[in-house]
Design an enzyme around this catalytic site. Structure first.
Site, PDB file in Angstrom:
ATOM      1  N   LYS A   1      23.329  -5.051  27.431  1.00 46.35           N
ATOM      2  CA  LYS A   1      23.301  -6.509  27.403  1.00 46.35           C
ATOM      3  C   LYS A   1      23.624  -7.057  26.010  1.00 46.35           C
ATOM      4  CE  LYS A   1      21.569  -6.853  31.704  1.00 46.35           C
ATOM      5  NZ  LYS A   1      21.414  -5.484  32.185  1.00 46.35           N
TER       6      LYS A   1
HETATM    7  C1  LIG Z   1      21.540  -4.956  33.493  1.00 44.63           C
HETATM    8  C2  LIG Z   1      21.633  -3.491  33.559  1.00 44.63           C
HETATM    9  C3  LIG Z   1      22.377  -2.852  34.564  1.00 44.63           C
HETATM   10  C4  LIG Z   1      23.071  -3.616  35.667  1.00 44.63           C
HETATM   11  O1  LIG Z   1      24.133  -4.415  35.186  1.00 44.63           O
HETATM   12  P1  LIG Z   1      24.733  -5.547  36.129  1.00 44.63           P
HETATM   13  O2  LIG Z   1      25.708  -6.287  35.278  1.00 44.63           O
HETATM   14  O3  LIG Z   1      23.581  -6.393  36.551  1.00 44.63           O
HETATM   15  O4  LIG Z   1      25.369  -4.858  37.273  1.00 44.63           O
HETATM   16  C5  LIG Z   1      22.485  -1.486  34.526  1.00 44.63           C
HETATM   17  N1  LIG Z   1      21.846  -0.757  33.578  1.00 44.63           N
HETATM   18  C6  LIG Z   1      21.119  -1.326  32.617  1.00 44.63           C
HETATM   19  C7  LIG Z   1      20.430  -0.476  31.626  1.00 44.63           C
HETATM   20  C8  LIG Z   1      20.990  -2.717  32.562  1.00 44.63           C
HETATM   21  O5  LIG Z   1      20.258  -3.282  31.593  1.00 44.63           O
END
Ligand SMILES: *Cc1c(COP(=O)(O)O)cnc(C)c1O
Length: 492
Positions: free
Chosen positions: A115
């Site tokens: 993120k």
């Molecule tokens: C948010 C997240 C995901 C999923 O990503 P999306 O964009 O919601 O599909 C997968 N792995 C981790 C560690 C995340 O923080």
């Protein structure tokens, strides 16, 4: 380039600038903003990008979508966001883990999850959007998080002028490290609050606030407006397109593929944001073959890809990959829009909201299945992938990345397709250290996050990321737990 809502069915849809789309987050009709066209990426462009550093690649790609932003401003923002002090050793390194799989490590930022790749740059894009649109009110960012977005958004928005942020997380739906990271957050403009229920309850609460005109007016009277940092905001998605293009450039540079050869991408998926960014890169012209969508036991997406039926009326499982414990994948709406148009999107979303499910037309599913494959990994499979990966590939991966790796291996076996796979590695194994350690057969010394980190490090000979060890000694600032219906009260 202009942005329109995925649910705007009028003949000439209301179009807004990218600054406006980023400021609003969600369109007034609750649809998601999409660019009116997808900019093309030529082989020449890719060759040029290959010679650039990550921040230059990012500024170049972003400027193709955010055409109302000044190019030099974007370069300045990307340079600051992806600087060495925030991403030690580089923003998105690619590690060859053998068997044709290349792990795109997206977790070297301040909160150790992917993120950060978007949330280190997005606050800068929002700040500029406020100025560009002549906004005098304060932006109040509302976030529903399954764990990682919350911390990354807090870190990105903390003490940004003109902005406040409130993060809601499901009280029992995040790992102890994720909780610790959020509840110890520093900053004068931040608030963190736990909500009874699961991630969907928190996300629905936030969506309801965005859709409530009376609350919007109340906020306006108090001198602020609501905006979002979830991947429903285009400002979150656009920076995610960059790293797939960057990874392809790196594969060409290190001689794994020749320019123009196709590679596949595998993404552990929750809200469908990260994999949708790969789809956009593919639509731009990046030579990508199949996009492999990996789900944990909450396999609503992989079922949809296989059957065309999206059905959220099912048991919700708490898994060891909590950031993917989601039954309403918001960004799938953007794919429906691209493949089927606004009329169909509006109809499917109405059915999802009233009946909890919809069936996509066969013609749409044919297009979708020509690009996407879906694979699920159970909890047992995820644990054995972590163990096998460490033993055979000498690579330690987190629980989410393991779901992706399991799916990639299943795809390779079933399809016989031996193109290289870029595997989106979405978190540091230390963020989910208890489950990773247990998957490796390590006995946990205690429930203390510090002890668990040390045990994992001792058993694997790998280093604990500095941002995580730092949170261990920080005081907890936020302890509030509320019913979802009280979320507006917390904000006001
Ligand atoms: C948010 C997240 C995901 C999923 O990503 P999306 O964009 O919601 O599909 C997968 N792995 C981790 C560690 C995340 O923080």
């Amino acid at each position: 380039m202009k942005y329109i809502s995925t649910r705007d069915t009028s003949k000439s849809p209301a179009a807004v600038s990218s600054a406006e789309a980023i400021k609003r987050g969600l369109a007034p009709d609750k649809g998601l903003y999409m660019p009116t066209e997808i900019p093309a990426l030529t082989t020449d462009d890719l060759t040029k990008l290959s010679g650039m550093r990550y921040e230059e690649r990012a500024a170049d790609i972003l400027s193709r979508f955010l055409t109302d932003y000044d190019k030099n401003a974007l370069l300045a923002d990307c340079t600051a966001a992806y600087a060495e002090d925030r991403f030690p050793g580089g923003a998105a390194p690619l590690v060859n883990i053998g068997g044709g799989i290349h792990s795109l490590e997206l977790w070297h930022g301040p909160t150790c999850a992917f993120k950060d790749m978007a949330l280190q740059i997005m606050p800068r894009l929002l700040s500029r959007a406020l100025t560009m649109t002549g906004e005098s009110r304060l932006a109040h960012i509302l976030v529903a998080t399954s764990g990682d977005t919350g911390k990354a958004a807090l870190e990105g928005y903390r003490d940004v002028p003109g902005v406040k942020i409130t993060v809601f997380y499901p009280v029992d739906g995040v790992s102890s490290m994720q909780k610790r990271q959020m509840t110890t957050q520093l900053g004068e403009n931040v608030n963190v609050c736990a909500v009874y229920g699961n991630f969907d309850d928190a996300q629905n609460g936030v969506k309801a606030i965005f859709a409530d005109n009376a609350l919007a007016e109340k906020a306006n009277d108090a001198g602020f407006f609501f905006s979002s940092a979830n991947s429903i905001n285009w400002g979150r998605l656009a920076p995610q397109i960059v790293y797939y293009i960057s990874a392809y450039c790196d594969l060409v540079k290190n001689g794994t593929v020749r320019m123009g050869d196709k590679v596949n991408v595998c993404v552990p998926t929750g809200n469908f944001g990260n994999i949708f960014a790969a789809y956009i890169a593919r639509e731009m012209g990046l030579p990508l073959g199949r996009l492999i969508c990996a789900s944990n036991a909450n396999c609503v997406l992989t079922d949809f890809i296989r059957t065309g039926v999206y059905d959220r009326t099912r048991t919700f499982y708490k898994t060891m990959s909590p950031s993917m414990d989601i039954l309403i994948s918001s960004n799938l709406e953007r794919l429906l829009f691209l493949l089927g148009g606004s009329e169909l999107t509006a109809q499917c979303m109405a059915e999802l909201s009233s009946a909890g499910k919809y069936t996509a037309p066969v013609s749409l599913m044919e297009k979708l299945q020509s690009v996407f494959s879906g694979y699920t990994c159970s909890e047992e499979e995820t644990a054995s992938v972590i163990r096998n990966c460490f033993e055979n590939r000498k690579y330690l991966c987190d629980t989410h990345t393991a779901v992706g790796l399991g799916a990639a291996e299943k795809y390779q076996k079933e399809s016989g397709d031996n193109r290289p796979i870029i595997l989106a590695s979405t978190a540091s194994p230390y963020k989910f250290s208890a489950d990773v350690a247990e998957s490796l057969g390590v006995t946990l010394p205690s429930e203390e996050p510090g002890d668990i980190l040390a045990a994992l490090s001792g058993a694997t000979g790998t280093e604990i990321p500095a941002p995580l060890s730092r949170t261990l000694t920080m005081p907890v600032r936020f302890t509030q737990v509320i019913e979802a219906k009280k979320m507006p009260d917390v904000i006001f």
